[in-house]
Design an enzyme around this catalytic site. Sequence first.
Site, PDB file in Angstrom:
ATOM      1  N   ASP A 194       0.855  -1.188   0.000  1.00 28.90           N
ATOM      2  CA  ASP A 194       0.000   0.000   0.000  1.00 28.90           C
ATOM      3  C   ASP A 194       0.891   1.238   0.000  1.00 28.90           C
ATOM      4  O   ASP A 194       2.121   1.116  -0.075  1.00 28.90           O
ATOM      5  CB  ASP A 194      -0.961  -0.014   1.207  1.00 28.90           C
ATOM      6  CG  ASP A 194      -2.309   0.619   0.850  1.00 28.90           C
ATOM      7  OD1 ASP A 194      -2.309   1.810   0.479  1.00 28.90           O
ATOM      8  OD2 ASP A 194      -3.336  -0.068   0.941  1.00 28.90           O
ATOM      9  N   HIS A 267      -3.032   3.119  -4.549  1.00 30.00           N
ATOM     10  CA  HIS A 267      -2.366   2.720  -3.301  1.00 30.00           C
ATOM     11  C   HIS A 267      -0.960   2.176  -3.584  1.00 30.00           C
ATOM     12  O   HIS A 267      -0.576   1.117  -3.071  1.00 30.00           O
ATOM     13  CB  HIS A 267      -3.212   1.681  -2.555  1.00 30.00           C
ATOM     14  CG  HIS A 267      -4.448   2.272  -1.922  1.00 30.00           C
ATOM     15  ND1 HIS A 267      -4.388   3.172  -0.879  1.00 30.00           N
ATOM     16  CD2 HIS A 267      -5.766   2.116  -2.196  1.00 30.00           C
ATOM     17  CE1 HIS A 267      -5.620   3.533  -0.527  1.00 30.00           C
ATOM     18  NE2 HIS A 267      -6.478   2.914  -1.317  1.00 30.00           N
ATOM     19  N   ASP A 330      -9.039  -0.759  -5.834  1.00 31.52           N
ATOM     20  CA  ASP A 330      -9.888   0.232  -5.164  1.00 31.52           C
ATOM     21  C   ASP A 330      -9.234   1.611  -5.140  1.00 31.52           C
ATOM     22  O   ASP A 330      -8.017   1.736  -5.273  1.00 31.52           O
ATOM     23  CB  ASP A 330     -10.177  -0.192  -3.715  1.00 31.52           C
ATOM     24  CG  ASP A 330      -8.910  -0.300  -2.890  1.00 31.52           C
ATOM     25  OD1 ASP A 330      -7.925  -0.847  -3.407  1.00 31.52           O
ATOM     26  OD2 ASP A 330      -8.888   0.186  -1.740  1.00 31.52           O
ATOM     27  N   GLU A 331     -10.074   2.605  -4.957  1.00 34.10           N
ATOM     28  CA  GLU A 331      -9.651   3.967  -4.629  1.00 34.10           C
ATOM     29  C   GLU A 331      -8.480   4.440  -5.495  1.00 34.10           C
ATOM     30  O   GLU A 331      -7.466   4.887  -4.976  1.00 34.10           O
ATOM     31  CB  GLU A 331      -9.270   4.038  -3.143  1.00 34.10           C
ATOM     32  CG  GLU A 331     -10.441   3.715  -2.240  1.00 34.10           C
ATOM     33  CD  GLU A 331     -10.107   3.758  -0.748  1.00 34.10           C
ATOM     34  OE1 GLU A 331     -10.982   4.154   0.023  1.00 34.10           O
ATOM     35  OE2 GLU A 331      -8.970   3.389  -0.357  1.00 34.10           O
ATOM     36  N   TYR A 422     -16.204  -3.928   8.708  1.00 32.14           N
ATOM     37  CA  TYR A 422     -14.888  -3.300   8.809  1.00 32.14           C
ATOM     38  C   TYR A 422     -14.524  -3.213  10.290  1.00 32.14           C
ATOM     39  O   TYR A 422     -15.130  -2.460  11.045  1.00 32.14           O
ATOM     40  CB  TYR A 422     -14.890  -1.915   8.142  1.00 32.14           C
ATOM     41  CG  TYR A 422     -14.439  -1.969   6.693  1.00 32.14           C
ATOM     42  CD1 TYR A 422     -14.837  -3.007   5.872  1.00 32.14           C
ATOM     43  CD2 TYR A 422     -13.587  -1.005   6.166  1.00 32.14           C
ATOM     44  CE1 TYR A 422     -14.408  -3.075   4.550  1.00 32.14           C
ATOM     45  CE2 TYR A 422     -13.160  -1.063   4.842  1.00 32.14           C
ATOM     46  CZ  TYR A 422     -13.575  -2.103   4.045  1.00 32.14           C
ATOM     47  OH  TYR A 422     -13.152  -2.174   2.750  1.00 32.14           O
TER      48      TYR A 422
HETATM   49  C1  ACM Z   1     -10.901  -0.514   0.884  1.00 30.73           C
HETATM   50  O1  ACM Z   1     -11.340  -0.440   2.033  1.00 30.73           O
HETATM   51  N1  ACM Z   1     -10.361   0.540   0.317  1.00 30.73           N
HETATM   52  C2  ACM Z   1     -10.959  -1.738   0.116  1.00 30.73           C
END
Ligand code: ACM
Length: 761
Positions: A194, A267, A330-331, A422
């Site tokens: 990350d 990331h 993601d993101e 989460y």
């Molecule tokens: C994430 O929580 N960005 C997968």
Amino acid sequence: MIKLIHLYKFLLTTLSLILIAGYSSAQIKQQGVIPQPYQFERNGGSFTFSAATGITIGPGIKTGNLIFFNQYFKSLAGYQLKVKNKGTIILKVDSSKVAGPEGYEVVVTSKQINICGHDEAGVFYGLQSLIQLLHSSDGKITVEGCTIQDHPRFAYRGMLLDVSRHFFAAEDIKKWIDMLALYKINTFHWHLTDDQGWRIEIKKYPLLQSISAYRDETIIGHKRDSPHLFDGKRYGGYYTQEDVKAIVKYATDRHITIIPEIEMPGHALAALAAYPQLGCTGGPYKAATYWGIFDDVYCAGNDETFTFLQNVLDEVLPLFPSKYIHIGGDECPKTKWKTCPKCQKRIKDEHLKDEHELQSYFIGRVEKYLNSKGRQIIGWDEILEGGLTPGATVMSWTGEEGGIAAAKQHHNAIMTPEKYVYLDYYQSLYPGEPITAGGYTPLSKVYNYEPLTNQLSGDEARYIKGVQANAWSEYLPSPARAERQLFPRMLALAEVAWSAKENKDYDGFLKRLRYEQPMLKKLNINAANTFDEITDNVSETAGHQVSLSLSTTLPGGKIFYTTDGSAPGLGSKVYSKALTITQSCTIKAAVFGNGKITGRVYEKSFAIHKGIGKTVTLANQPQGGYNPGNTFGLVNGVFGSKLYNDGQWYGFNGNDLDAVVDLGSVQKISQLGINILKYHWQKMWEPTLLTFEVSEDGKNYTEVYRQTEFNANGINTVRADIKPTQGRYVRVKGTNKGIIPPGEYIAGAKAWLLVDEIVIK
Ligand code: ACM
Ligand code: ZN
């Protein structure tokens, strides 16, 4: 037989009721297994272990399956059980006797313990159930007579651990793998790379070890705080390929598949720090020292990016036998791609519509490579952007929509919605909780999560392969802190993943959880034990007053409370029914069991004013996680906290606040107020303009106050003393910042405007 079982159940229920009423330590002893088995019957009698007790293992069962059982057994008994020819604990595999992969049967009588698995994993899981049933008293180890027939609901039962934001030693990872296995979680999703650190050795790229595995320093406190403060200490570490091999073997011996995640295209800052030519601008870059989403990502127009990632994967694949490789997805902000000539050329050459299709191109290209090596990809739900590539599995995290969309397209999906599973979210609303990401996911919420939504037909639902909980580690700087965050909520997830839907029962789960406390202690797990503390509900009475109800799940627990700010004790008022709050006050309350206070003191303050319970009309509806689903929360006398996770805040994403409170009659108004949450690092922005207007008829309004500056980072408390004015309607308008300006965190996204409590005096 049926009758006997009924009589037995009747006796058991009656007995439990008696025990609950008395809350004796017998309650704690009530045995059970987490996750709840498919069928569990007590047979009476019990099996007693001795140093002479032997274990006989049938063909196809490796002795490795016994390691954790024996270690734990020895910690209780002081001796270990030996494998013998004619033992009284008999393990075997018989797929004709036990239906379903990973299924097992355990039969405990006073003479023998028989564990039969559908497969080796089944035998292993039978042993994990047995571990939880071991009862130790005065040096004597026993198991009550019982028959368990069990198999999992979902084939995929996952747990993610992020080792980038904080690094955990190989020994800690192994300890947690034992815990995953104990609770029948069969997939460990290892988030290895990350922005804040690259944690896996790649021999071809030594700078990933010397540069990407370290960051210069780490933010102190929460990301939302401003200005950001740093500890000034270099931080990092990585797993050598030898470490990885040992961990993978350790997991495999415990029937756990490790799915590695190599994040792309976003990331990626830590990797770019070492190899800046892989970014759109060429850098320089540094591994991130704080948390969030960063604009610098892998360049999708540069072929070297793909060469790099393929070379990395060439070293990753031999380490991980998993069929699935997680490639993130993601993101990934598209900011840099939009202005990068190489990325734009790629869009043109490949006839792509936009940067979203470029993301799909990126994922598809890596997927093809992995497919050519016999592997399949899993990605976060953003891989749906620009179209799913064939064969991709979607891990649905922003909500359940991604998983639903994937299943409807006949792609496999795993449910891991942020809102429910989460584990970096708070598990309690008590202000004494250690700092963590945000949100609020108590044990009960994880437990009650149902992965199969009725938006899918039976045929489509088959594509939902399972469920996973995620432990992101931004706020988990130590193993002890990580354990407090994971336990016991991971156990709730285990039950969601394994147990039959019809067998789920939160009260029963809590009983078994209390019963397992000594075992967790023995295993040196720093589990949170706050789950029986007070939870509350603030609601509106029929007469539009504020009602506070308190509850605890502690059997026999009594709540005592005070209204004058003093500490609650056995001499305080006993809570028996919801309290109507008619005056400003602070309620303090605590749970008492066996005449002693248990847990921390609960506290809630109320500010009673003219607007309480009055009708509020909103021109724009609040959104997402900041929509309490009613308007009462804006006039309930309770102020949202700075942790923004208490359900009090109303959030408008890109929209304005436009609220009218109807007092019901014309009254004298001399003060108007509202609270506004400003955390730019959470995309929460103050309004560019806030106004209060007053009207007698609801048509003609007079502005009585305006404000354009909100300087506090955190809660801005607006209390405007105005010239006493006659009015029935109060209108509050807040103009949303709109698009987050360049240079700010997540520039270009819509700002949130968060408000709570319209105060009228
Ligand atoms: C994430 O929580 N960005 C997968
Ligand atoms: Zn580029």
